[in-house]
Design a protein around this motif. Sequence first.
Motif, mmCIF file in Angstrom:
data_model
loop_
_atom_site.group_PDB
_atom_site.id
_atom_site.type_symbol
_atom_site.label_atom_id
_atom_site.label_comp_id
_atom_site.label_asym_id
_atom_site.label_seq_id
_atom_site.Cartn_x
_atom_site.Cartn_y
_atom_site.Cartn_z
ATOM 1 N N SER A 388 0.793 -1.240 0.131
ATOM 2 C CA SER A 388 0.145 -0.150 0.187
ATOM 3 C C SER A 388 0.951 1.356 0.106
ATOM 4 N N TRP A 389 2.476 1.246 -0.246
ATOM 5 C CA TRP A 389 2.999 2.465 -0.235
ATOM 6 C C TRP A 389 2.619 3.613 -1.331
ATOM 7 N N GLU A 390 2.742 4.686 -0.757
ATOM 8 C CA GLU A 390 2.638 6.087 -1.603
ATOM 9 C C GLU A 390 3.897 6.667 -1.695
ATOM 10 N N PRO A 391 4.262 7.366 -2.815
ATOM 11 C CA PRO A 391 5.502 8.220 -3.175
ATOM 12 C C PRO A 391 5.663 9.399 -2.098
ATOM 13 N N SER A 392 6.842 9.606 -1.590
ATOM 14 C CA SER A 392 7.091 10.649 -1.038
ATOM 15 C C SER A 392 8.713 10.987 -1.292
ATOM 16 N N TYR A 393 9.126 12.228 -1.245
ATOM 17 C CA TYR A 393 10.419 12.198 -1.840
ATOM 18 C C TYR A 393 11.469 13.402 -1.284
ATOM 19 N N ASP A 394 12.632 13.524 -1.608
ATOM 20 C CA ASP A 394 13.328 14.703 -1.348
ATOM 21 C C ASP A 394 13.217 15.931 -1.993
ATOM 22 N N THR A 395 12.389 16.757 -1.622
ATOM 23 C CA THR A 395 12.065 17.822 -2.575
ATOM 24 C C THR A 395 13.239 18.909 -2.582
ATOM 25 N N GLU A 396 14.132 19.063 -1.609
ATOM 26 C CA GLU A 396 15.294 19.976 -1.886
ATOM 27 C C GLU A 396 16.335 19.357 -2.847
ATOM 28 N N ARG A 397 16.443 18.217 -2.812
ATOM 29 C CA ARG A 397 17.578 17.550 -3.529
ATOM 30 C C ARG A 397 16.928 17.498 -5.195
ATOM 31 N N TRP A 398 15.694 17.319 -5.274
ATOM 32 C CA TRP A 398 15.044 17.569 -6.854
ATOM 33 C C TRP A 398 15.365 19.098 -7.118
ATOM 34 N N LEU A 399 15.059 19.853 -6.324
ATOM 35 C CA LEU A 399 14.935 21.505 -6.664
ATOM 36 C C LEU A 399 16.423 21.729 -7.100
ATOM 37 N N LYS A 400 17.437 21.172 -6.165
ATOM 38 C CA LYS A 400 18.782 21.822 -6.466
ATOM 39 C C LYS A 400 19.527 21.089 -7.559
ATOM 40 N N HIS A 401 19.490 19.742 -7.346
ATOM 41 C CA HIS A 401 20.334 18.717 -8.077
ATOM 42 C C HIS A 401 19.562 17.845 -9.002
ATOM 43 N N GLY A 402 18.122 17.888 -9.330
ATOM 44 C CA GLY A 402 17.562 17.336 -10.373
ATOM 45 C C GLY A 402 17.727 15.566 -10.047
ATOM 46 N N VAL A 403 17.744 15.191 -8.682
ATOM 47 C CA VAL A 403 18.117 13.753 -8.415
ATOM 48 C C VAL A 403 16.673 13.466 -7.659
#
Length: 436
Positions: A388-403
């Motif tokens: 039943s997992w749902e996605p959550s992620y590192d918003t700061e790394r995506w914003l600054k480094h595109g990862v």
Amino acid sequence: MLFVRFAGPLLLLWAGLASPRATLAQTPVGLGWARNNVNGAVFRKNSVVTHQRDQFTAYYDSVGYVTLAKRRLPAGPWQVQRTPYHGNVKDAHNVISLMVDGAGYVHLSFDHHNTLLRYCRGLAPGSLEMGPLQPMTGQQEQKVSYPEFHRFPGGDLLFLYRDGGSGNGNLVLNRYSLKTRQWTRLHSVLIDGEGQRNAYWQACIDARGTVHVAWVWRESPDVASNHDLAYARSRDGGRTWQKSTGEPYALPITERTAEYACRIPQRSELINQTSIAADAAGQPYIATYWRPAGTQVPQYQLVCLAGKEWKTMQVGQRTTPFSLSGTGTKKIPIARPQVLVGEQRGHRTVYVVFRDVERQDRASLTQCTDLAANRWTTTDLITSPLGSWEPSYDTERWLKHGVLSLFVQRTGQGDGETLEALPPQPVRIVEWRPGR
């Protein structure tokens, strides 16, 4: 307290993603509670966060203690530390949210479902040792739900939460100052349910510091009463708010005064807690799902601002029907999605991360480089089923480094806040970088 250091990370690479040059890796962190989705709910802001060269994550361990972890990027070993704080993990609403301020202090909020605020922060920059529980402002902190931290480009923090209950609650905003190391109240009621409904929101802060909020209304504790998709933004750190047209809002925002990105009637299988992101120009993108009128199958939807008009487009084509009704956390065959926007060489790509029983409950990603054509390419980020997992992620790394650093754990979830007999499962951070 329990302190563990892994001897080294496990690094796995896969080929054959949607982009031939995209890369994928995953690293194990520890074992987490898995009998429901309290570690894996989509509204965790944040489950993973990067500050400078360090990345942090948090989860409930096998017996429900709040557990923090830290590593040095790009591939250092995880240091894992159990805090003295325990949560009611049998309620999947009671997620852990964390953020790191611009000075490097960890901020943590956890274990809320119409309950007293539980908030603490680190004893030193970069430390996993947390201080005592404390109030933020001391006002309206008795019935807290859905805490969210966000970081401004200058390092100050924004904290959002619901004051009140399902079908009868209001959105509260606090701001943390690096200079004073104190929280102040921005709005006691930003979005007002008027005693008749409440807003289920998600927010983001873009690279320019603009705060974007999107929400659906709910008329009662019954999930089927969700309706409509509304939007607001703030260009001065959350103090004043406006519509996408620039027209200022008279606060608080109500059902009558809200700007609607899309009108969706009740009993449309519209899920609560939308996902929102913004591109380099500050244009918002909202992802959620509902059942289009005259059809039987809920579909993922992207709602975005094209010039001065809101556009809605379907993402993919599902074939499995289901119905949302009743109270408590539901066992649903698809996850609420996360939307991200990337820019490479001046070209914009929109990504939607999701889980669907039609793809064997894997963590999946679909992407579109031309929204006018509305053609999406989908791949599975990992091959194992995630329950039943749902996605959550590192918003700061995506914003600054595109990862994309994605929090991943197989979880159970019984319908209406019941549990599944699932033993503790590994918590992993799955990393994906688009092909260049």
